[in-house]
Design a protein around this motif. Structure first.
Motif, PDB file in Angstrom:
ATOM      1  N   HIS A  82       0.829  -1.208   0.000  1.00  0.00           N
ATOM      2  CA  HIS A  82       0.000   0.000   0.000  1.00  0.00           C
ATOM      3  C   HIS A  82       0.866   1.262   0.000  1.00  0.00           C
ATOM      4  N   VAL A  83       2.026   1.186   0.629  1.00  0.00           N
ATOM      5  CA  VAL A  83       2.967   2.303   0.543  1.00  0.00           C
ATOM      6  C   VAL A  83       3.453   2.457  -0.901  1.00  0.00           C
ATOM      7  N   VAL A  84       3.786   1.326  -1.536  1.00  0.00           N
ATOM      8  CA  VAL A  84       4.218   1.371  -2.944  1.00  0.00           C
ATOM      9  C   VAL A  84       3.093   1.903  -3.824  1.00  0.00           C
ATOM     10  N   GLY A  85       1.863   1.444  -3.567  1.00  0.00           N
ATOM     11  CA  GLY A  85       0.723   1.922  -4.344  1.00  0.00           C
ATOM     12  C   GLY A  85       0.500   3.413  -4.193  1.00  0.00           C
ATOM     13  N   ALA A  86       0.733   3.926  -2.988  1.00  0.00           N
ATOM     14  CA  ALA A  86       0.556   5.361  -2.748  1.00  0.00           C
ATOM     15  C   ALA A  86       1.624   6.196  -3.457  1.00  0.00           C
ATOM     16  N   LEU A  87       2.793   5.601  -3.723  1.00  0.00           N
ATOM     17  CA  LEU A  87       3.905   6.348  -4.303  1.00  0.00           C
ATOM     18  C   LEU A  87       4.008   6.207  -5.820  1.00  0.00           C
ATOM     19  N   PRO A 145     -16.549   4.784   3.126  1.00  0.00           N
ATOM     20  CA  PRO A 145     -16.881   6.219   3.016  1.00  0.00           C
ATOM     21  C   PRO A 145     -15.715   7.120   3.423  1.00  0.00           C
ATOM     22  N   ALA A 146     -14.955   6.730   4.464  1.00  0.00           N
ATOM     23  CA  ALA A 146     -13.813   7.542   4.885  1.00  0.00           C
ATOM     24  C   ALA A 146     -12.754   7.590   3.797  1.00  0.00           C
ATOM     25  N   GLY A 147     -12.534   6.461   3.121  1.00  0.00           N
ATOM     26  CA  GLY A 147     -11.578   6.448   2.016  1.00  0.00           C
ATOM     27  C   GLY A 147     -12.007   7.377   0.892  1.00  0.00           C
ATOM     28  N   ALA A 159      -5.826   7.716   0.671  1.00  0.00           N
ATOM     29  CA  ALA A 159      -6.555   6.550   1.172  1.00  0.00           C
ATOM     30  C   ALA A 159      -5.620   5.358   1.326  1.00  0.00           C
ATOM     31  N   PHE A 160      -4.677   5.203   0.401  1.00  0.00           N
ATOM     32  CA  PHE A 160      -3.695   4.123   0.510  1.00  0.00           C
ATOM     33  C   PHE A 160      -2.798   4.333   1.722  1.00  0.00           C
ATOM     34  N   TRP A 161      -2.364   5.600   1.958  1.00  0.00           N
ATOM     35  CA  TRP A 161      -1.557   5.890   3.141  1.00  0.00           C
ATOM     36  C   TRP A 161      -2.334   5.581   4.416  1.00  0.00           C
ATOM     37  N   ALA A 162      -3.624   5.892   4.429  1.00  0.00           N
ATOM     38  CA  ALA A 162      -4.442   5.651   5.621  1.00  0.00           C
ATOM     39  C   ALA A 162      -4.557   4.155   5.925  1.00  0.00           C
ATOM     40  N   VAL A 163      -4.733   3.332   4.884  1.00  0.00           N
ATOM     41  CA  VAL A 163      -4.813   1.884   5.086  1.00  0.00           C
ATOM     42  C   VAL A 163      -3.508   1.364   5.674  1.00  0.00           C
TER      43      VAL A 163
END
Length: 408
Positions: A82-87, A145-147, A159-163
Motif C-alpha cells: 500500500h505504501v508502494v501503491g501510494a507512491l 466512506p472515509a476512504g 486513502a492508501f496511506w491511511a490503510v
C-alpha cells in the motif's frame, strides 16, 4: 474475548477497506494515471481474484510457519504494497500491488481465523469469528466512506496511506499478543505421545474431503453471493427503483453496513450454542426478506427498512456458516480458514456477476434482488437435502454400532 482478537479485527478492517474503497476512488485513479475507467475498475477485480486464489494457496505456503510469523509476514507485505501503491505513478505497478495485496490479505485472514478461534475456548469459535469479521462490516460502514472522503480532500493516494497507517497497530499487537511458537495447527492426535505434531499439507487436504465441509463452503458462497449481488447494485436500486435522490445512496450503504455489523454481533452470541436453528430460521427469514425487498423496492419506507434487515440477516447467516466451517475442519484448521476466505470471496465475485447479467438482459435494477432470493433458496434446498442425508447416515451408523455391540 481477548483484546488481541479485536486488534486482529483492526487489521481486517484495514484490509476490508482496501478491498472495497476503490469503488469510490476509480475516477480519480483513472485521471491521475491516464487510464480508462474500466481499467481502474480492473484494480478491484484483480483484488477479488487474488483473494480467491490466494486464500488456500497462502494457507498452504505458511502451513509450517508459526501463526505469529505468518500473520506478521502477510500483514507487513500488505502494508508495504500500500505504501508502494501510494507512491507509484505507474498503472501496471499499481495493478501488481493490488494482486500482491490481495494474496497477503487472503493469507492473513486465513491464519487470523485460526488464531482468533485458538485464543478462546473450543466452543466459542462463533464469537471469535464474529469479533474478527466485525472488521469487514465496520469497513463497509466507515472505512469505505472515509476512504472516499480522503480521496476527495487529498487525492486517492491518501486513502492508501491511511490503510497502511491503520495496519501499524495490528503489527504491534501481533508482536505482543501472539506467541512465537512452533506451528500449532496440526491436530493434537496427529503425532505420537510426547512428540510435537507438525502440520502436514497432505493430512489437511485429506481432511477437506469431508462432504459436510464441502457443503458448508458451498452454502457460504451462495449466501455471500446473494449478499453482494444486491449490495453491489444498491445505489441504482435506490435511485432508479425506489425513487430516492442520490443523496440517499450513502445512507442506504451505511444502513446495510450497520445491519451487517449487527448481524455478526448477534450471531456471535448464539452461533456456538444454536447454529442449526440460527441457520434454518435466519436463512428462511433471509429468503422471504429478499423476496419482500424485490416486491416492495418501489416503496421508500419498505426499502429503507429492508436494507437494514437484510444486511443484518445476511451477515448473521454468513458469519455463522464460516464459524461452522472451522468447527467442521478440526483436522485442517489453516486450510479451512483459507477455503472459508475463498468461499466468502467467490460469493463476492459471483453474486455481482449474476446481477450484472440480469441487468444487461434488460430486466432492470430490481432483478439483482431476485437473484439474491434465488441464491438463498438454492442454499436452503442444498442445506436441507444435506441435513437429511447426514441424519440418515448418522442413524445408519448408530444402528450398525448397536448391532455390533449386541453381537460382542
Amino acid at each position: 474475548m481477548p483484546f488481541a482478537i479485536y486488534l486482529l479485527g483492526l487489521a481486517v478492517f484495514a484490509q476490508g477497506t482496501s478491498e472495497f474503497m476503490l469503488s469510490g476512488l476509480g475516477p480519480d485513479i483513472a485521471e491521475d494515471l491516464s487510464v480508462s475507467i474500466p481499467a481502474a475498475g480492473a484494480l478491484t477485480s484483480a483484488f477479488a481474484v487474488g483473494m480467491i486464489i490466494g486464500a488456500p494457496l497462502m494457507a498452504l505456503l505458511s502451513l509450517r510457519w508459526s501463526r505469529r510469523r505468518a500473520l506478521l509476514v502477510f500483514l507487513l507485505v500488505f502494508l508495504i504494497v500500500h505504501v508502494v501503491g501510494a507512491l507509484t505513478t505507474s498503472y501496471e505497478i499499481l495493478l501488481v500491488t493490488r494482486v500482491v495485496g490481495a494474496l497477503a490479505n487472503a493469507g492473513f485472514l486465513a491464519v487470523a481465523l485460526v488464531t482468533a478461534t485458538g485464543m478462546v475456548e473450543p466452543d466459542a469459535k462463533g464469537r471469535a469469528t464474529a469479533a474478527l469479521l466485525g472488521g469487514v462490516t465496520i469497513a463497509c460502514v466507515a472505512g469505505v466512506p472515509a476512504g472516499a472522503l480522503l480521496g476527495q480532500a487529498w487525492g486517492w493516494r491518501s486513502a492508501f496511506w491511511a490503510v497502511a497507517l491503520v495496519s501499524v497497530p495490528a503489527v504491534v499487537a501481533i508482536l505482543r499478543a501472539v506467541p512465537s511458537a512452533a506451528p500449532a495447527d496440526a491436530p493434537a492426535d496427529a503425532a505420537p505421545a510426547g512428540e510435537v505434531a507438525v502440520p502436514s499439507a497432505r493430512r489437511e487436504l485429506r481432511a477437506l474431503r469431508s462432504p459436510r465441509l464441502g457443503t458448508l463452503l458451498a452454502l457460504a458462497a451462495l449466501v455471500n453471493g446473494a449478499t453482494f449481488c444486491t449490495f453491489t447494485y444498491l445505489a441504482p436500486l435506490i435511485t432508479d427503483v425506489t425513487g430516492l435522490g442520490a443523496g440517499w445512496v450513502p445512507a442506504g450503504l451505511a444502513l446495510f453496513g450497520i445491519g451487517s455489523f449487527l448481524g455478526v454481533t448477534l450471531a456471535g452470541r448464539i452461533a456456538d450454542t444454536r447454529p442449526i436453528p440460527l441457520l434454518a430460521i435466519g436463512g428462511t427469514m433471509l429468503l422471504f426478506g429478499w423476496i419482500g425487498f424485490a416486491l416492495t423496492a418501489g416503496s421508500p419506507a419498505a426499502a429503507i427498512v429492508l436494507v437494514l434487515v437484510q444486511g443484518t440477516l445476511s451477515f448473521a447467516v454468513g458469519s455463522t456458516l464460516i464459524s461452522q466451517v472451522l468447527y467442521a475442519a478440526g483436522d485442517a484448521p489453516r486450510l479451512a480458514g483459507g477455503f472459508a476466505t475463498a468461499a466468502f470471496n467467490v460469493g463476492a465475485a459471483i453474486g455481482p456477476w449474476l446481477g450484472g447479467i440480469t441487468i444487461d438482459a434488460g430486466l432492470g435494477f430490481r432483478s439483482p434482488v431476485w437473484v439474491s432470493a434465488l441464491l438463498v433458496a438454492l442454499a436452503l434446498i442444498t442445506g436441507g437435502v444435506a441435513g437429511l442425508v447426514w441424519r440418515r447416515t448418522s442413524r445408519a451408523r448408530t444402528a450398525v454400532a448397536a448391532r455390533t455391540a449386541l453381537r460382542d
